[in-house]
Design an enzyme around this catalytic site. Structure first.
Site, short mmCIF file in Angstrom:
data_model
loop_
_atom_site.label_atom_id
_atom_site.label_comp_id
_atom_site.label_asym_id
_atom_site.label_seq_id
_atom_site.Cartn_x
_atom_site.Cartn_y
_atom_site.Cartn_z
N HIS A 226 0.92 -1.28 0.30
CA HIS A 226 0.09 -0.26 0.16
C HIS A 226 0.89 1.32 0.09
O HIS A 226 2.10 1.62 0.94
CB HIS A 226 -1.03 0.09 1.52
CG HIS A 226 -2.48 -0.82 1.03
ND1 HIS A 226 -2.77 -1.93 0.50
CD2 HIS A 226 -3.12 0.20 1.28
CE1 HIS A 226 -4.15 -2.08 0.13
NE2 HIS A 226 -4.39 -0.27 0.84
N SER A 277 0.93 -4.20 3.91
CA SER A 277 0.78 -2.51 4.17
C SER A 277 2.36 -2.55 4.59
O SER A 277 3.12 -2.84 4.82
CB SER A 277 0.21 -1.91 6.36
OG SER A 277 0.71 -1.09 6.66
#
Length: 709
Positions: A226, A277
């Site tokens: 991300h 992430s």
């Protein structure tokens, strides 16, 4: 069940030496890059779904990067832009512009548009109600900048097309992504999970483009992470970690050029980043420093808002962006240098529009499932550890909440029994597929698309897929072994997942991950069989390509293109600019210091106008840092607002505003005399009803920069 591990957990193949002797049938290759930065003031940033997170300056500019490959009979295009995601409206507007310029050369079947998923790009480019609400509607200057930037990047690639070669390289990258929903991952079958070293996809896949002399033209890579190193408190437009990786490689290759200029194009595209992430230190409670609750990512005091994932530099989002971006850049640079496996073979492109609300899926020999009208679960409102929600929702909710369900029913209406049954175990918060006022809240018609360049199959995923996807068989097997290779069309095929392509449909999880109903499962809008439906549709594309019948594929139902008059904007027109008494626009309010040392931060504040009044500022700049050359008496621009080293902060105070320009002086800066300039526009009244927009500029005092002694 066989693994549908999304996509690339295979070990890197050994590098292959180039074939001896002259190559045959080189591709025609074009690369292009163009600015797609919209107005960096007042417009909501797209990603965290927070209408209060509005643009207030520029950290780095946003660019579209285009790659064209032609074999003399067919042509394919891949574009990745520094935006949150590609919307259906954006894609349709781009294709309309391309048709006007090029006829049927660039079409919905041979052009893939992808977003890097930066959460610090500008919003306002959607036509469905849910997305318009979270980004203050349809904002013409914002979408126009993105459309024009994407089209211009294709124009540049089109003009620069020439014979060249493509090489592929793969390798793993550690310490740059972390699974933010490990509990969901663990619900996948153990026999599948045990096949892999990690619960995130670590592979970088890279294509190297050269001319016939072997000189580099560009690079296109995919990695699953991300672009949220710049967190939900940021208000500056930023390309985030993926954009910084592009910045580093392009600056290294384009020596002597300012950022965004030069012939070499380096693109870092999104992949299967669903729960990947960059905040690799994981989630902690901000008020206690203790780990968050494992199951629902909340804290005993403060709830989920206190549960925040930290990057490698802790809470410093700029350094987090820098570290993750550098990691990605360094691995790509290494793979680029090692790329020896030449990509050869025919080009293919296949595309269909699919009504994703009504796909029947063959689960096994005796059972079928189907997709659902779109709906979002309660855990959607909880957000993630990269940016939690503000209300008392939690991740992992498999039951509704009477309080919120009552408010929903009163304001929006209750979901139908059919939709509730279809989505189980998701407790529906918003039954968006049954909400049509003032326009549909979510899309029903979705693009499925795949292009192949020799043995490389690029699968355009219309959303965010999680790294491991378990179903009846491997997607690689479905798309390649069972269809492509079985037809004798391909051998040693390499499947690449390109994320955030063509239309945004939130998340795509495995059936098992969906049962846990964390944020990703709650945001899988077409129900628990969404993934199976996509596999089925992509398998159909692969079969058509393998048999050379992609032109015979049914187009499917065309998506709507709503008139501008049907769309709404919640962003009011920018007001007339005011300034402090006895000042002028561009006047310095806080002056630079007379001397700095490399590593310091030079800062100056100007009386400013609203950046929205500057209109289309693509290929321009609000900021320059300039160095004086004694021998020529000339000021040379060494940085613009596209530079990593500059930060343009726009601070609004009612109708007045200031622009604070920071130059983070790099250690590589030469000693000498410098100045900082700011450019902008302001709106003032002309008579009683009319207004006029005028340009202004400001300049700091000259200051000295010295090296560390």
């Amino acid at each position: 069940m066989k693994s549908l591990f999304l996509l690339f957990r295979k070990e890197p193949e050994p590098t292959v030496s180039p074939t001896a002797g002259p190559h045959e049938n080189p591709y025609l290759i074009g690369v292009g890059r163009a600015d797609c930065t919209g107005p960096p003031g007042d417009v909501p940033l797209m990603g965290y779904a927070n209408v209060e997170q509005t643009a207030a300056g520029i950290h780095t500019r946003l660019f579209s990067r285009a790659f064209i490959v032609d074999n003399g009979s067919k042509r394919v295009v891949f574009v990745t832009a520094d935006i949150g995601m590609v919307s259906q409206r954006l894609r349709l507007e781009v294709l309309k512009e391309l048709e006007v310029k090029y006829g049927n050369l660039y079409r919905q079947d041979n052009v893939i548009l992808s977003g890097t998923h930066t959460h610090s790009g500008l919003g306002g480019y959607f036509q469905y109600t849910l997305f318009m609400i979270t980004s203050k509607g349809y904002i013409k200057p914002s979408i126009k900048a993105i459309v024009n930037g994407i089209v211009k990047s294709i124009d540049i690639a089109h003009r620069n097309i020439k014979p060249g070669r493509i090489y592929m390289s793969k390798g793993e990258l550690e310490e740059s992504n972390l699974n933010r929903s490990p509990h969901s991952y663990l619900n996948n079958p153990a026999e599948e999970r045990n096949k892999y070293k990690s619960n995130t996809d670590k592979q970088v896949t890279l294509l190297k483009f050269t001319d016939l002399d072997g000189d580099g033209m560009g690079m296109l890579s995919w990695f699953a992470v991300h672009a949220v190193s710049m967190n939900y408190t940021n208000q500056m437009v930023s390309s985030d970690n993926m954009g910084y990786a592009s910045y580093l490689l392009e600056q290294e290759k384009n020596i002597g050029f300012l950022p965004g200029e030069g012939p070499f194009v380096a693109a870092f595209a999104s992949s299967n980043l669903g729960d990947a992430s960059p905040n690799i230190r994981g989630p902690f409670c901000a008020n206690t420093g203790l780990p968050c609750d494992y199951l629902n990512s909340s804290c005993p005091i403060g709830g989920l808002k206190m549960c925040v994932a930290l990057g490698p530099a802790g809470s410093d989002m700029f350094n987090n962006t820098k570290i993750i971006g550098e990691n990605i850049f360094k691995r790509a640079k290494d793979l680029y240098g090692k790329a020896r496996q030449e990509v050869r073979g025919p080009l293919h492109a296949a595309h269909q529009w699919v009504n994703m609300t009504d796909v029947t899926v063959q689960l096994n020999s005796t059972h079928t499932g189907r997709t659902c009208k779109p709906a979002l679960g309660h855990s959607f409102a909880a957000g993630t550890t990269d940016g939690g929600g503000d209300l008392n929702f939690t991740q992992g909710a498999v039951e509704g909440d009477p309080f919120w369900d009552g408010i929903r029913d009163a304001l929006l209406g209750a979901p139908s029994n059919e939709t509730q049954d279809c989505h189980r175990p998701k407790p529906i918060l918003f039954s968006t597929g049954e909400m049509t006022w003032p326009l549909p809240w979510h899309p029903s018609i979705v693009d499925v698309q795949m292009i192949t360049i020799g043995p490389v199959a690029i699968v355009a995923i219309p959303g965010e897929m999680t790294p491991i996807v378990v179903n009846d068989m491997m997607l690689v097997y479905v798309l390649v072994d069972q269809e492509l290779e079985a037809q004798g069309t391909f051998s040693n095929a390499e499947v690449v997942v390109a994320g955030l392509c063509n239309i945004y449909t939130h998340y795509i999880t495995t059936y098992e991950e969906y049962q846990i109903q964390r944020y990703e499962g709650a945001s899988t809008i077409y129900g628990p069989h969404t993934l199976s439906a996509y596999i089925q549709k992509f398998r159909g594309l692969a079969k058509a390509i393998a048999e050379g019948k992609e032109q015979e594929l049914p187009k499917g139902p065309e998506p709507p293109f709503f008139k501008d008059s049907q769309l709404f904007s919640l962003l009011p027109a920018a007001a007339v600019d005011k300034k402090p008494i006895n000042t002028t626009f561009g006047e310095v309010l806080e002056q630079v210091d007379p001397e700095y040392t490399v590593g310091d931060v030079a800062s100056v504040t100007f009386v400013a106008g609203n950046p929205r009044h500057s209109g289309d500022m693509r290929d321009k700049t609000f900021v320059t840092v300039e160095k004086y050359h004694n021998s020529t008496a000339y000021w040379d621009v060494v940085h613009t607002d596209a530079s990593w080293e500059t930060r343009f902060h726009w601070v609004k105070n009612g109708a007045e505003s200031n622009a604070t320009i920071e130059w983070h002086i790099p250690l590589s800066a030469q000693a000498g005399s410098y100045r900082i300039r700011h450019f902008g526009h302001y709106k003032q009244r002309k008579g009683f009803l009319e207004t006029v927009i005028l340009a202004y500029e400001g300049v700091s005092d000259v200051f000295r920069v010295s090296k560390i002694t």
